[in-house]
Structures are given as C-alpha cells and as structure tokens.
Scaffold this motif. Structure first.
Motif, short mmCIF file in Angstrom:
data_model
loop_
_atom_site.label_atom_id
_atom_site.label_comp_id
_atom_site.label_asym_id
_atom_site.label_seq_id
_atom_site.Cartn_x
_atom_site.Cartn_y
_atom_site.Cartn_z
N TYR A 12 0.83 -1.20 0.00
CA TYR A 12 0.00 0.00 0.00
C TYR A 12 0.86 1.25 0.00
CZ TYR A 12 -3.78 -3.14 1.32
OH TYR A 12 -4.71 -4.14 1.33
N THR A 13 0.46 2.23 -0.80
CA THR A 13 1.11 3.54 -0.72
C THR A 13 0.59 4.22 0.54
OG1 THR A 13 -0.64 4.57 -2.04
CG2 THR A 13 1.32 3.77 -3.23
N GLU A 22 5.22 -7.60 -7.62
CA GLU A 22 5.70 -8.49 -8.68
C GLU A 22 7.13 -8.96 -8.39
OE1 GLU A 22 3.76 -9.61 -11.06
OE2 GLU A 22 2.09 -8.32 -10.48
N GLU A 23 7.94 -8.05 -7.82
CA GLU A 23 9.33 -8.37 -7.55
C GLU A 23 9.89 -7.30 -6.61
OE1 GLU A 23 13.55 -8.86 -10.01
OE2 GLU A 23 11.74 -8.31 -11.09
N VAL A 24 10.89 -7.71 -5.82
CA VAL A 24 11.62 -6.78 -4.96
C VAL A 24 13.10 -6.97 -5.24
CG1 VAL A 24 12.08 -6.04 -2.60
CG2 VAL A 24 9.82 -6.95 -3.18
N ALA A 25 13.77 -5.87 -5.59
CA ALA A 25 15.20 -5.96 -5.90
C ALA A 25 15.86 -4.62 -5.60
CB ALA A 25 15.41 -6.34 -7.36
N TYR A 30 8.69 -3.63 -7.26
CA TYR A 30 8.05 -3.54 -8.57
C TYR A 30 6.62 -4.07 -8.41
CZ TYR A 30 12.81 -2.73 -10.06
OH TYR A 30 14.06 -2.21 -10.19
N CYS A 31 5.66 -3.23 -8.80
CA CYS A 31 4.25 -3.54 -8.55
C CYS A 31 3.42 -3.42 -9.82
CB CYS A 31 3.68 -2.56 -7.52
SG CYS A 31 4.56 -2.50 -5.97
N SER A 32 2.20 -3.95 -9.73
CA SER A 32 1.25 -3.80 -10.83
C SER A 32 -0.14 -3.56 -10.26
CB SER A 32 1.26 -5.03 -11.72
OG SER A 32 0.78 -6.15 -11.01
N LEU A 33 -0.99 -3.00 -11.10
CA LEU A 33 -2.41 -2.80 -10.79
C LEU A 33 -3.20 -3.88 -11.51
CD1 LEU A 33 -2.60 1.07 -11.21
CD2 LEU A 33 -2.87 -0.21 -9.09
N ASP A 40 6.97 1.19 -9.91
CA ASP A 40 7.88 0.76 -8.85
C ASP A 40 7.99 1.85 -7.80
OD1 ASP A 40 10.39 2.49 -9.57
OD2 ASP A 40 9.82 1.51 -11.45
N PHE A 41 8.32 1.41 -6.59
CA PHE A 41 8.43 2.31 -5.44
C PHE A 41 9.63 1.90 -4.61
CE2 PHE A 41 3.89 1.84 -6.32
CZ PHE A 41 3.45 3.15 -6.34
N PRO A 42 10.25 2.85 -3.91
CA PRO A 42 11.24 2.47 -2.91
C PRO A 42 10.52 1.73 -1.77
CG PRO A 42 11.30 4.84 -3.35
CD PRO A 42 10.12 4.28 -4.07
N GLU A 43 11.15 0.71 -1.22
CA GLU A 43 10.52 -0.05 -0.13
C GLU A 43 10.05 0.83 1.00
OE1 GLU A 43 11.77 -4.19 1.19
OE2 GLU A 43 13.56 -3.49 0.09
N SER A 44 10.82 1.86 1.30
CA SER A 44 10.50 2.72 2.44
C SER A 44 9.22 3.53 2.24
CB SER A 44 11.67 3.67 2.71
OG SER A 44 11.89 4.49 1.57
#
Length: 191
Positions: A12-13, A22-25, A30-33, A40-44
């Motif tokens: 969630y934002t 979808e993936e974390v690196a 990396y996300c999708s709707l 994509d978003f920074p984990e933080s």
C-alpha cells in the motif's frame, strides 16, 4: 527486507492505494495494478498488509471524512421540518428494514467511485457509513434518502403524517431501480 513484500502480496502507498507486488530488488518494489499498469516504489515508501491494517484508523478518518462531504449530504435545497424529517426516516426504516443502511452505504460507495477511489470499496464498512449518515441532521438524512428513492425531499418529508401504504408504495417505486443492488447489499457481512 524482502520478507515485508513477498511476491503476490499487496503493498500500500501511504495514501492507501493497493498494488500487487511483482518483484523486490535493490530496495525497489516492482508492482502492478489489476489493469496491468506497472510501477515501482522504494521499499520505504510502501506499507505491507500487516502494517497497513495496523494503521487503518487514520485511513478511516480520511475515507469516512470524504464520505461526510459527499454531494448527497449537502444542505437540502428545500426547507424541511426537522421533526417531520426524523419521523419519515423512522417510518421508512420500519417499513423497509435496512433501507437507511443501504442508503448510507450507497452514498458512501458512490462518493468513493466519483472521487476515483474504487480501490477502497471492498473495505467500505456498512456500520461506519451508517455512523456518518446518523451524525447528520434529520433534514440532510431525509434529503439523501429521498434522492436515493428518486423523490424530491420536500415531497418525501411531506408524507411523514400520511398512511403507511403511501410511504410503502413510494419506497417500493424508488427502490425498483435498486432491487439487484439492495439484494446484493443484504447479503454483505455487516461490519
């Protein structure tokens, strides 16, 4: 840190928009709707499902505050008698149990859709929508119910002292277009 966002989970934002992971690196999620849009978003900058659940109280304030400001809850255009408004609401609920819950929930759902927050509809609470509804003046509540029933507020409130058959007929006529939605609503868990 990748355990926070397993592939396939929801992230969630801070404003409550959900995305499928979808993936974390490299600290990037990396996300999708559902429509296939990828971002994509920074984990933080994201919250995991447990973190989001833990802070839902603040989100509830935003969501239900937005619903409180719905167009349907604007001041009625006609001058309505408060006592007659309260009476017509009480009678309507007695003649059609769940009608006021349905009206409150429908107004809440319409408001979220109109403001582009369809993603919050699954978590919409009947109880909290009804709390918002009940916190408003009888005139605003009667006007909002009249609009759901496709009636003018002054005409709807004007039948407060008339017979049950007339009110029942007005409710049935107004709810005819909402029959499927009302049936589906009655099957929803009351939370």
């Amino acid at each position: 840190m990748t355990e926070r966002f397993p592939v396939g989970s929801t992230a969630y934002t801070k404003d409550g928009h959900p995305y499928t992971v979808e993936e974390v690196a490299g600290g990037i999620v990396y996300c999708s709707l559902p429509n296939g849009t990828e971002t994509d978003f920074p984990e933080s900058s994201l919250l995991s499902e447990p973190e989001w659940s833990g802070r839902s109280g603040g989100q509830d304030d935003v969501v239900y505050g937005r619903i409180r400001r719905a167009k349907a809850y604007a001041a009625p255009t006609a001058k309505l008698n408060p006592a007659a408004s309260e009476k017509v609401l009480t009678r309507a609920e007695g003649l059609s149990p769940g009608l006021l819950d349905f009206a409150a929930f429908t107004i809440g759902a319409q408001n979220l859709s109109e403001s582009g927050h369809d993603d919050l509809l699954d978590g919409l609470s009947i109880v909290k929508c009804r709390d918002v509804f009940d916190s408003l003046s009888p005139q605003i509540r009667a006007s909002a119910l009249a609009s759901i029933l496709g009636s003018k507020a002054d005409i709807f409130v004007g039948i407060a002292d008339l017979g049950d058959n007339l009110m029942r007929a007005m409710i049935e006529k107004g709810m005819a277009g909402h029959a499927a939605a009302f049936e589906e609503f009655c099957d929803r868990p009351r939370r």
